[in-house]
Design a protein around this motif. Sequence first.
Motif, PDB file in Angstrom:
ATOM      1  N   ALA A  44       0.828  -1.212   0.000  1.00 63.05           N
ATOM      2  CA  ALA A  44       0.000   0.000   0.000  1.00 63.05           C
ATOM      3  C   ALA A  44       0.860   1.259   0.000  1.00 63.05           C
ATOM      4  O   ALA A  44       0.425   2.318  -0.466  1.00 63.05           O
ATOM      5  N   ALA A  45       2.100   1.140   0.480  1.00 64.18           N
ATOM      6  CA  ALA A  45       2.961   2.312   0.631  1.00 64.18           C
ATOM      7  C   ALA A  45       3.992   2.460  -0.477  1.00 64.18           C
ATOM      8  O   ALA A  45       4.460   3.572  -0.742  1.00 64.18           O
ATOM      9  N   MET A  46       4.362   1.346  -1.128  1.00 65.18           N
ATOM     10  CA  MET A  46       5.453   1.415  -2.100  1.00 65.18           C
ATOM     11  C   MET A  46       5.430   0.195  -3.009  1.00 65.18           C
ATOM     12  O   MET A  46       4.640  -0.738  -2.798  1.00 65.18           O
ATOM     13  N   ARG A  47       6.328   0.188  -3.983  1.00 67.87           N
ATOM     14  CA  ARG A  47       6.445  -0.958  -4.878  1.00 67.87           C
ATOM     15  C   ARG A  47       7.878  -1.469  -4.822  1.00 67.87           C
ATOM     16  O   ARG A  47       8.751  -1.018  -5.564  1.00 67.87           O
ATOM     17  N   PRO A  48       8.152  -2.426  -3.931  1.00 69.23           N
ATOM     18  CA  PRO A  48       9.511  -2.980  -3.857  1.00 69.23           C
ATOM     19  C   PRO A  48       9.817  -3.778  -5.109  1.00 69.23           C
ATOM     20  O   PRO A  48       8.921  -4.154  -5.869  1.00 69.23           O
ATOM     21  N   SER A  49      11.089  -4.065  -5.315  1.00 67.11           N
ATOM     22  CA  SER A  49      11.473  -4.851  -6.487  1.00 67.11           C
ATOM     23  C   SER A  49      11.322  -6.345  -6.239  1.00 67.11           C
ATOM     24  O   SER A  49      11.400  -7.144  -7.182  1.00 67.11           O
ATOM     25  N   MET A  50      11.092  -6.728  -4.993  1.00 70.50           N
ATOM     26  CA  MET A  50      10.860  -8.130  -4.655  1.00 70.50           C
ATOM     27  C   MET A  50      10.135  -8.188  -3.323  1.00 70.50           C
ATOM     28  O   MET A  50      10.442  -7.424  -2.409  1.00 70.50           O
ATOM     29  N   LEU A  51       9.141  -9.070  -3.226  1.00 75.86           N
ATOM     30  CA  LEU A  51       8.409  -9.262  -1.971  1.00 75.86           C
ATOM     31  C   LEU A  51       7.936 -10.706  -1.929  1.00 75.86           C
ATOM     32  O   LEU A  51       6.882 -11.058  -2.439  1.00 75.86           O
ATOM     33  N   GLU A  52       8.772 -11.548  -1.322  1.00 79.13           N
ATOM     34  CA  GLU A  52       8.580 -12.997  -1.337  1.00 79.13           C
ATOM     35  C   GLU A  52       8.255 -13.533   0.050  1.00 79.13           C
ATOM     36  O   GLU A  52       8.630 -12.949   1.069  1.00 79.13           O
ATOM     37  N   PHE A  53       7.582 -14.683   0.072  1.00 74.07           N
ATOM     38  CA  PHE A  53       7.100 -15.296   1.320  1.00 74.07           C
ATOM     39  C   PHE A  53       7.469 -16.768   1.366  1.00 74.07           C
ATOM     40  O   PHE A  53       7.400 -17.467   0.348  1.00 74.07           O
ATOM     41  N   MET A  54       7.850 -17.246   2.544  1.00 70.69           N
ATOM     42  CA  MET A  54       8.043 -18.678   2.793  1.00 70.69           C
ATOM     43  C   MET A  54       7.422 -19.014   4.141  1.00 70.69           C
ATOM     44  O   MET A  54       7.565 -18.257   5.100  1.00 70.69           O
ATOM     45  N   ASP A  55       6.728 -20.164   4.211  1.00 69.91           N
ATOM     46  CA  ASP A  55       6.160 -20.584   5.495  1.00 69.91           C
ATOM     47  C   ASP A  55       7.154 -21.445   6.264  1.00 69.91           C
ATOM     48  O   ASP A  55       8.301 -21.668   5.821  1.00 69.91           O
ATOM     49  N   GLN A  56       6.736 -21.934   7.419  1.00 65.24           N
ATOM     50  CA  GLN A  56       7.660 -22.648   8.307  1.00 65.24           C
ATOM     51  C   GLN A  56       8.195 -23.926   7.674  1.00 65.24           C
ATOM     52  O   GLN A  56       9.377 -24.256   7.834  1.00 65.24           O
ATOM     53  N   VAL A  57       7.347 -24.664   6.963  1.00 66.27           N
ATOM     54  CA  VAL A  57       7.814 -25.890   6.320  1.00 66.27           C
ATOM     55  C   VAL A  57       8.907 -25.566   5.310  1.00 66.27           C
ATOM     56  O   VAL A  57       9.951 -26.232   5.257  1.00 66.27           O
TER      57      VAL A  57
END
Length: 459
Positions: A242-255
Amino acid sequence: MTSHPVIDALLAELGADAVITHADSLEAYRHDRANDPNAGTPLAVVRAASTEDVQAAVRIAAREGVAIVPRGAGSGLSGGSSAVDGAIVISLERMRQIAIDPTVQMAVVQPGAFNAEVKAAAAAHGLWYPPDPSSQEFCSIGGNVATNAGGLCCVKYGVTTDYVLGLTVVLADGRAVKLGGPRLKDVAGLSLTKLFVGSEGTLGIVTEIVLRLIPAQQPPTTLVAMFPTLAGAMQAVVDIKAAMRPSMLEFMDQVAINAVEDVMRMELDRTAAAMLLVQSDESEAVAAAQIVAIEAFCEAAGATECYATSDPDESEALIEARRMAIPAVERRGALLLEDVGVPLPHLGDLVEGVAQIAERNGVEISIVAHAGDGNTHPLLVFDREDAVQSTRAERAFGEVMDLAMELGGTITGEHGVGRLKQPWLADYLGDDVLELNLRIKRALDPDNIMNPGAVFGPL
């Protein structure tokens, strides 16, 4: 070997070096990375070296009424290049040429070239090709075009179609047509170039691609944030975007965190429920300010640890950890790999819903995601030899796609429909849009020889 009219014609036209018919050799061309258990056995594999080779093989197939399955590097994850019994697999693996024009910042590329090879060729001229699937070291540009692949940088830089300016395509009757070309602006006629991007080999076979390149990316600043809850990580994603557009925004869960840590030993927090990997490639001052703001959003959402670095080697190691997530989880068992996406405000609902689906079906599901654009990859882990586990995994697979559609999302963001997701296509598109798709398919491929069964299923 028993004589066969199709094989005889292929050998006469293309020569023995280009035509594979031995059973042991055919086995290597039956599956892509999806490992579709229903993959068939082709009659022959043609290892094309030119557009003319592809045309010759397609004309023989059209004349004899034989199905064609186009194949790049075989890295697809939806069964899009699974072989069909009695078909001709046309492999583009030999077509690897890359030509860079630094003056107009474009590349002319054959479809068998790997994504990473195109990046390296562009980098030698101070240029960059942004689309970057995690499989970039071994996925082909032709396959990227076929599925409209994205990658880790797509949150800011877009996906494959944003960089395709022109295509050479061999149609189902063997004609080769040139669409678009080395022009940044061209609105003459319908946008047929865009029609073929993402068509998964069902409309024609791409044999040459004109790509737009851009100036080399600025060295990025990278932040890693660990969260004790999935909800906290999802809130941080929404706040950051909502505030900016990063060049990367990745997610990993615990597994995924633990699977990667098992392989790479990076001292990642194994107790964390989620990890975000965020980058800014703005100018040094702007990037520094963005990372400070991103860290504040993460801490406000409950992050227990944040670490930022502008060191190129550290940044690359962190990115490699994210790229390693799918193969690392795959070490835990066979995978059914999803590719569902939702509008960003519903990302948390999707992640929480997938966790409920996993618990309800007794199936382990890990999630990694291009979180910045709502594109997730739920990884269903199971024992393929266990009939009960397989049934549970297949049921959960369908429930994840149903959930994505309920949340206003899609059944595939970048991997394609292929054969594995085809049963859900009609529900996703609706009757009218599906009918338009089928009308185009029949107009370009009236005999349904181009990758039959993929995307549209039986016609």
